[in-house]
Design a protein around this motif. Sequence first.
Motif, PDB file in Angstrom:
ATOM      1  N   THR A  32      -6.699  18.679   2.214  1.00  0.00           N
ATOM      2  CA  THR A  32      -7.410  18.385   0.966  1.00  0.00           C
ATOM      3  C   THR A  32      -6.717  17.304   0.235  1.00  0.00           C
ATOM      4  O   THR A  32      -5.744  16.976   1.018  1.00  0.00           O
ATOM      5  CB  THR A  32      -7.478  19.682  -0.054  1.00  0.00           C
ATOM      6  OG1 THR A  32      -5.759  19.909  -0.571  1.00  0.00           O
ATOM      7  CG2 THR A  32      -7.983  20.906   0.533  1.00  0.00           C
ATOM      8  N   ASP A  33      -7.042  16.776  -0.620  1.00  0.00           N
ATOM      9  CA  ASP A  33      -6.563  15.436  -1.201  1.00  0.00           C
ATOM     10  C   ASP A  33      -5.220  15.772  -1.593  1.00  0.00           C
ATOM     11  O   ASP A  33      -4.424  15.001  -1.602  1.00  0.00           O
ATOM     12  CB  ASP A  33      -7.467  15.126  -2.510  1.00  0.00           C
ATOM     13  CG  ASP A  33      -8.769  14.441  -1.811  1.00  0.00           C
ATOM     14  OD1 ASP A  33      -9.015  14.315  -0.727  1.00  0.00           O
ATOM     15  OD2 ASP A  33      -9.649  14.281  -2.700  1.00  0.00           O
ATOM     16  N   SER A  34      -5.045  17.001  -2.413  1.00  0.00           N
ATOM     17  CA  SER A  34      -3.527  17.355  -2.715  1.00  0.00           C
ATOM     18  C   SER A  34      -2.674  17.372  -1.762  1.00  0.00           C
ATOM     19  O   SER A  34      -1.486  17.618  -1.616  1.00  0.00           O
ATOM     20  CB  SER A  34      -3.669  18.704  -3.441  1.00  0.00           C
ATOM     21  OG  SER A  34      -4.221  19.847  -2.603  1.00  0.00           O
ATOM     22  N   ASP A  35      -3.203  17.686  -0.200  1.00  0.00           N
ATOM     23  CA  ASP A  35      -1.990  17.872   1.016  1.00  0.00           C
ATOM     24  C   ASP A  35      -1.851  16.237   1.452  1.00  0.00           C
ATOM     25  O   ASP A  35      -1.046  16.112   2.257  1.00  0.00           O
ATOM     26  CB  ASP A  35      -2.932  18.382   2.053  1.00  0.00           C
ATOM     27  CG  ASP A  35      -3.085  19.993   1.671  1.00  0.00           C
ATOM     28  OD1 ASP A  35      -2.369  20.445   0.991  1.00  0.00           O
ATOM     29  OD2 ASP A  35      -4.307  20.493   1.826  1.00  0.00           O
ATOM     30  N   LEU A  36      -2.363  15.244   0.885  1.00  0.00           N
ATOM     31  CA  LEU A  36      -2.143  14.004   1.447  1.00  0.00           C
ATOM     32  C   LEU A  36      -1.427  13.094   0.070  1.00  0.00           C
ATOM     33  O   LEU A  36      -1.229  13.385  -0.972  1.00  0.00           O
ATOM     34  CB  LEU A  36      -3.561  12.971   1.494  1.00  0.00           C
ATOM     35  CG  LEU A  36      -4.823  13.743   2.416  1.00  0.00           C
ATOM     36  CD1 LEU A  36      -5.934  13.052   2.089  1.00  0.00           C
ATOM     37  CD2 LEU A  36      -4.278  13.845   3.735  1.00  0.00           C
ATOM     38  N   PHE A  37      -0.681  12.035   0.963  1.00  0.00           N
ATOM     39  CA  PHE A  37       0.128  11.225  -0.063  1.00  0.00           C
ATOM     40  C   PHE A  37      -0.774  10.223  -0.449  1.00  0.00           C
ATOM     41  O   PHE A  37      -0.320   9.773  -1.439  1.00  0.00           O
ATOM     42  CB  PHE A  37       1.225  10.594   1.136  1.00  0.00           C
ATOM     43  CG  PHE A  37       2.383  11.276   1.262  1.00  0.00           C
ATOM     44  CD1 PHE A  37       3.436  11.607   0.311  1.00  0.00           C
ATOM     45  CD2 PHE A  37       2.519  12.039   2.531  1.00  0.00           C
ATOM     46  CE1 PHE A  37       4.437  12.422   0.702  1.00  0.00           C
ATOM     47  CE2 PHE A  37       3.396  12.687   2.934  1.00  0.00           C
ATOM     48  CZ  PHE A  37       4.440  13.167   1.909  1.00  0.00           C
ATOM     49  N   THR A  38      -1.910   9.882   0.127  1.00  0.00           N
ATOM     50  CA  THR A  38      -2.686   8.664  -0.618  1.00  0.00           C
ATOM     51  C   THR A  38      -4.212   9.332  -0.859  1.00  0.00           C
ATOM     52  O   THR A  38      -4.532  10.309  -0.338  1.00  0.00           O
ATOM     53  CB  THR A  38      -2.902   7.618   0.494  1.00  0.00           C
ATOM     54  OG1 THR A  38      -3.296   8.145   1.664  1.00  0.00           O
ATOM     55  CG2 THR A  38      -1.513   7.066   0.926  1.00  0.00           C
ATOM     56  N   LYS A  39      -4.693   8.632  -1.861  1.00  0.00           N
ATOM     57  CA  LYS A  39      -6.133   8.887  -2.058  1.00  0.00           C
ATOM     58  C   LYS A  39      -7.038   8.631  -0.961  1.00  0.00           C
ATOM     59  O   LYS A  39      -6.615   7.646  -0.167  1.00  0.00           O
ATOM     60  CB  LYS A  39      -6.703   8.300  -3.381  1.00  0.00           C
ATOM     61  CG  LYS A  39      -5.836   8.655  -4.692  1.00  0.00           C
ATOM     62  CD  LYS A  39      -6.229   8.071  -5.872  1.00  0.00           C
ATOM     63  CE  LYS A  39      -5.465   8.565  -7.202  1.00  0.00           C
ATOM     64  NZ  LYS A  39      -6.177   7.979  -8.418  1.00  0.00           N
ATOM     65  N   PRO A  40      -8.210   9.197  -0.796  1.00  0.00           N
ATOM     66  CA  PRO A  40      -9.190   9.039   0.365  1.00  0.00           C
ATOM     67  C   PRO A  40      -9.558   7.286   0.183  1.00  0.00           C
ATOM     68  O   PRO A  40      -9.960   6.949  -0.781  1.00  0.00           O
ATOM     69  CB  PRO A  40     -10.107   9.602   0.330  1.00  0.00           C
ATOM     70  CG  PRO A  40      -9.772  10.915  -0.871  1.00  0.00           C
ATOM     71  CD  PRO A  40      -8.689  10.294  -1.568  1.00  0.00           C
ATOM     72  N   ALA A  41      -9.291   6.641   1.246  1.00  0.00           N
ATOM     73  CA  ALA A  41      -9.644   5.200   1.133  1.00  0.00           C
ATOM     74  C   ALA A  41      -9.357   4.617   2.527  1.00  0.00           C
ATOM     75  O   ALA A  41      -8.753   5.309   3.267  1.00  0.00           O
ATOM     76  CB  ALA A  41      -8.838   4.413  -0.024  1.00  0.00           C
ATOM     77  N   MET A  97      -2.437   5.021   5.189  1.00  0.00           N
ATOM     78  CA  MET A  97      -3.818   5.604   4.713  1.00  0.00           C
ATOM     79  C   MET A  97      -3.884   6.967   5.364  1.00  0.00           C
ATOM     80  O   MET A  97      -3.926   7.201   6.494  1.00  0.00           O
ATOM     81  CB  MET A  97      -4.905   4.590   5.186  1.00  0.00           C
ATOM     82  CG  MET A  97      -4.594   3.283   4.527  1.00  0.00           C
ATOM     83  SD  MET A  97      -4.588   3.310   2.894  1.00  0.00           S
ATOM     84  CE  MET A  97      -5.946   4.127   2.379  1.00  0.00           C
ATOM     85  N   GLY A  98      -4.511   8.064   4.389  1.00  0.00           N
ATOM     86  CA  GLY A  98      -4.685   9.453   4.902  1.00  0.00           C
ATOM     87  C   GLY A  98      -3.489  10.286   5.537  1.00  0.00           C
ATOM     88  O   GLY A  98      -3.494  11.076   6.119  1.00  0.00           O
ATOM     89  N   ARG A 164       8.560  10.899  -0.512  1.00  0.00           N
ATOM     90  CA  ARG A 164       7.959  11.395  -1.778  1.00  0.00           C
ATOM     91  C   ARG A 164       6.993  10.552  -2.630  1.00  0.00           C
ATOM     92  O   ARG A 164       7.030   9.380  -2.440  1.00  0.00           O
ATOM     93  CB  ARG A 164       9.103  11.978  -2.866  1.00  0.00           C
ATOM     94  CG  ARG A 164       9.725  10.891  -3.433  1.00  0.00           C
ATOM     95  CD  ARG A 164      10.973  11.587  -4.499  1.00  0.00           C
ATOM     96  NE  ARG A 164      11.685  10.335  -4.895  1.00  0.00           N
ATOM     97  CZ  ARG A 164      11.570   9.927  -6.229  1.00  0.00           C
ATOM     98  NH1 ARG A 164      10.637  10.293  -6.869  1.00  0.00           N
ATOM     99  NH2 ARG A 164      12.408   8.943  -6.748  1.00  0.00           N
ATOM    100  N   GLU A 165       6.112  10.952  -3.608  1.00  0.00           N
ATOM    101  CA  GLU A 165       5.375  10.005  -4.330  1.00  0.00           C
ATOM    102  C   GLU A 165       6.398   9.685  -5.482  1.00  0.00           C
ATOM    103  O   GLU A 165       7.054  10.426  -6.057  1.00  0.00           O
ATOM    104  CB  GLU A 165       4.137  10.868  -4.736  1.00  0.00           C
ATOM    105  CG  GLU A 165       2.908  10.950  -3.814  1.00  0.00           C
ATOM    106  CD  GLU A 165       1.805  11.996  -4.387  1.00  0.00           C
ATOM    107  OE1 GLU A 165       1.121  11.203  -5.018  1.00  0.00           O
ATOM    108  OE2 GLU A 165       1.582  12.867  -3.731  1.00  0.00           O
ATOM    109  N   ALA A 166       6.104   8.358  -6.089  1.00  0.00           N
ATOM    110  CA  ALA A 166       6.934   7.932  -7.065  1.00  0.00           C
ATOM    111  C   ALA A 166       6.617   8.652  -8.329  1.00  0.00           C
ATOM    112  O   ALA A 166       5.360   9.016  -8.462  1.00  0.00           O
ATOM    113  CB  ALA A 166       6.503   6.378  -7.444  1.00  0.00           C
ATOM    114  N   GLY A 167       7.517   9.150  -9.039  1.00  0.00           N
ATOM    115  CA  GLY A 167       7.472   9.886 -10.143  1.00  0.00           C
ATOM    116  C   GLY A 167       7.166  11.246 -10.070  1.00  0.00           C
ATOM    117  O   GLY A 167       7.149  12.171 -11.115  1.00  0.00           O
TER     118      GLY A 167
END
Length: 586
Positions: A32-41, A97-98, A164-167
């Motif tokens: 799911t989107d929450s399992d990804l480091f990036t938004k779908p694009a 990406m993804g 990790r994601e920034a923030g």
Amino acid sequence: MKFLPYVLCVLALAAAVPAWRPVSTAPTAKKTDSDLFTKPASADVIADLQVAEWDDATSSAKIIRVKRSGNDWTIASHFDYPADANTRVSKSTATFMGLAHGRLVSEDPKQFASLGVVDPLDPDLSQKEGRGKRITMIDITGQTVADLILGKKSETGDGIYYMREAGKNQVYTAQVTPDLSTKFVDYVEVDPLKVKREDIRSLLVADYSIDLQRKAIDMRSETQLTRSSGTDLWSDPGPVPPDKRIAQGVINTIVTAATTVKLTDVRQFSIKSIPRDIMEMQSKGFYFVPPGTVDKDSPVVNLQGQDLAAVGNEGRLTIATKDGLKYSLMFGEVAVDSDGKAPDATAKDATTGRDRYMLVFVQYDAALDEEAGKPPGKDDKPTLSGAERAAKAQARYLKYYYVITDEAFKQLRPALEKLFEAKPPEAKVGTTGKTISEWLADNARRQGVITTASGLQYEVLKPAPAGATRPGPGDTVAVRYRGTLYDGTVFDASKVEPTTFPVNGVVKGFGEGLQLMGVGAKYRLFIKPELGYGESAVGKIPANSILTFEVELVSVGPPKDMSGIVPSIGPNGQQAIQAHLAAPSH
């Protein structure tokens, strides 16, 4: 030495410059989107990419930022310089990406340093250890697609990194093959001049330096070198030092360097604010002085209605092309803070190994334009005039101080002693015991032998009728010929039917001889090595051979499409006669 009373006084001028990866323990279900480091694009919607990393040498973050502008990319962090090598951008974005989370490693900020995921942009400068690389991607709508901090490589498997994601505090593993760079050089292509090697016709190496303490110019040498179309053989219109000859390899290294130089950085150039911009120029080693103060070929600009010559304190290389454009590469001071480089402590010269500033000026000289005055073809599209092309190029180049490597600088502006080399012992003519010069001198004394200014010798065996047509360099001729060496060995000859080829498709001496003849004439040509194959051995022809041709000019025709039988080029750049002339006799 020339003294410069005007070097520093230009501070008073006020004017403008002309336009010149998850591990085996990770979930296998659909992410799911929450399992990804990036938004779908998709990578092709990314319009803004920033990469940052910590630089221990400067205790600060190094940042590269590129932005899309239509189909092109510019390096926003470097004054919007064109990101010519935008495959680097595609690689950097597509990699992330993804990208899915692997296992959760930690949520404790105290472990960030050991995992290497400390934000390189964290303003807390007390935390210098464990800083990672940060990549930020924004799409064409302005939405942040990814803002990630890439840490150390995990010991759990190949291609596994901490991220990790920034923030956020959650640190995961991720399987990724990062291709991130903050180096300007990785985003630009070679050849900022975009000049074709084969189009270069002349080089002028001005070897001088400016001594500010004495306000004087140390002019060591100014060397002009030229060549004709289709050859890498350079000549010096001026006197060559005794017992020396042009170092062809060094000259061709200059050409290679000029057409493949890779920039290490750029700085913004401006001359709108006086005296600040003038002082900035001087700090980088560039000055305006009265024309002729340094050398006669310095590019001239107009400031406040006054013509002034631009000079760099480490000399200049001017490159003239067949379309009349003259590119003056001015060399200035070492770029002391370029890429965080430190001086080489072992070097005797503090500038050794240091990057250097370069400015580029472009001017147009109609006398050098090989197409000037020629009427356009019926299918030709309208083109800019020479002056307009120069102005367009100048506007592009005078946005930046270019930063080049010390190696590139030394290749582009070698010292005088590098331009020439000792002459080898003069070759002998076969078994005659005579040197080439002695053989030619004896031959020139024979009755009926005429020597031209180039050193070509010829005999008129049969004159042409009065008013007979003579060929020009672009014409096609039909000839009967027989080529021999000094001892009468035949290396080539035409068949019964005349052979056809373009006058400019043969070695220099042969072409010159043809243009002396009228249709119906028969000449004997004696072609010295410099006007033939020089030091190259071709087929039956040994190196340093004097070539003798008996030539009968049968007819002259207009230029033809000779693409199927273009001249070959020898290893030393000598233009060979034509494919059939270099082959064994038929």
